[in-house]
Design an enzyme around this catalytic site. Structure first.
Site, PDB file in Angstrom:
ATOM      1  N   THR A 146       0.841  -1.189   0.000  1.00  0.00           N
ATOM      2  CA  THR A 146       0.000   0.000   0.000  1.00  0.00           C
ATOM      3  C   THR A 146       0.879   1.242   0.000  1.00  0.00           C
ATOM      4  OG1 THR A 146      -1.747   1.223   1.169  1.00  0.00           O
ATOM      5  CG2 THR A 146      -0.183  -0.002   2.525  1.00  0.00           C
ATOM      6  N   HIS A 147       0.374   2.309  -0.620  1.00  0.00           N
ATOM      7  CA  HIS A 147       1.048   3.604  -0.572  1.00  0.00           C
ATOM      8  C   HIS A 147       0.382   4.513   0.464  1.00  0.00           C
ATOM      9  CE1 HIS A 147       2.372   2.271  -4.640  1.00  0.00           C
ATOM     10  NE2 HIS A 147       3.483   2.849  -4.247  1.00  0.00           N
ATOM     11  N   HIS A 185      -1.314   5.898   6.341  1.00  0.00           N
ATOM     12  CA  HIS A 185      -2.191   5.562   7.468  1.00  0.00           C
ATOM     13  C   HIS A 185      -2.298   4.046   7.623  1.00  0.00           C
ATOM     14  CE1 HIS A 185      -3.521   9.633   8.280  1.00  0.00           C
ATOM     15  NE2 HIS A 185      -3.893   9.789   7.026  1.00  0.00           N
ATOM     16  N   ASP A 195      -7.771  -4.647   1.006  1.00  0.00           N
ATOM     17  CA  ASP A 195      -8.686  -3.720   0.359  1.00  0.00           C
ATOM     18  C   ASP A 195      -9.871  -3.618   1.295  1.00  0.00           C
ATOM     19  OD1 ASP A 195      -9.157  -2.004  -1.928  1.00  0.00           O
ATOM     20  OD2 ASP A 195     -10.899  -3.265  -2.314  1.00  0.00           O
ATOM     21  N   ARG A 247     -10.050  -4.437   9.969  1.00  0.00           N
ATOM     22  CA  ARG A 247      -8.672  -4.755   9.585  1.00  0.00           C
ATOM     23  C   ARG A 247      -8.029  -5.673  10.624  1.00  0.00           C
ATOM     24  NH1 ARG A 247      -7.603   0.160   8.120  1.00  0.00           N
ATOM     25  NH2 ARG A 247      -8.272  -0.228   5.989  1.00  0.00           N
TER      26      ARG A 247
END
Length: 197
Positions: free
Chosen positions: A7-8, A11, A67, A179
């Site tokens: 991921t970029h 957070h 995702d 998550r």
């Protein structure tokens, strides 16, 4: 031993490191700096796999991706996979939040059910793949509350709590969120395929 977070989103990197690092002793959790793939899957799981496959191919390391998004009952599960771009391609979190609040502005409390969904994927350079899904039920608030968290957290009231997800401490959120639930399920698979303790 190293594993890359595909991921970029800084957070997400911070949150996933807080969730994963204590559980993966001896494993260095790296941020991904490669090209961002086109997320053209039709489900959270497909998009998580797209990201993890790209990171594993680019780095040659095991890759973890997720995702996630918010699914609103009265909107038929939307924004869903479009959560990050709900108000347009700029991925403006505040605009997304404002648009969603406007769309449900005349909906009564007992019809504001929603849940966060997170699909997490692990992909190894040899093509081994594992996926899991976690959900965090709750409902939408009428206005944002709280400064912790990100995205739709300020308007999400998790079941069992009297405060928004953005008012929860990072410690609590990292134990109960979608998550956290997904990665708790993924961790045994990570240990299994990496041979980690």
């Amino acid at each position: 031993m190293q594993i890359v977070l595909a991921t970029h989103n800084q957070h997400k990197v911070d949150e996933l490191r807080r969730i994963l690092a204590p559980q993966l002793v001896g494993v260095e959790v790296l941020a991904y700096d490669g090209p961002e793939p086109v997320e053209n899957g039709a489900t959270f799981t497909e998009n998580a796999l797209i990201k993890a496959r790209a990171a594993a191919a680019h780095t040659g390391l095991p890759a973890i991706a997720d995702d996630s998004g918010i699914c609103v009952d009265v909107l038929g599960g939307s924004p869903g996979i479009f959560s990050a771009r709900w108000a347009g391609p700029s991925k403006d979190a505040e605009e997304n939040l404002r648009l969603l609040l406007w769309q449900v502005s005349d909906i009564a409390d007992d019809h504001r059910g929603a849940h966060f969904t997170c699909a997490a994927a692990l992909v190894l350079p040899d093509g081994t793949e594992r996926t899991v899904v976690g959900e965090w039920p709750g409902q939408l608030l009428h206005e944002p509350n709280g400064a912790n968290g990100f995205g739709y957290d300020p308007i999400f009231l998790p079941d069992g709590y009297a405060i928004s997800a953005a008012e929860l401490s990072a410690h609590v959120k990292n134990q109960v969120s979608h998550r956290a639930i997904a990665f708790e399920s993924l961790l045994p698979l990570v240990r299994e395929v990496l041979g980690a303790p």
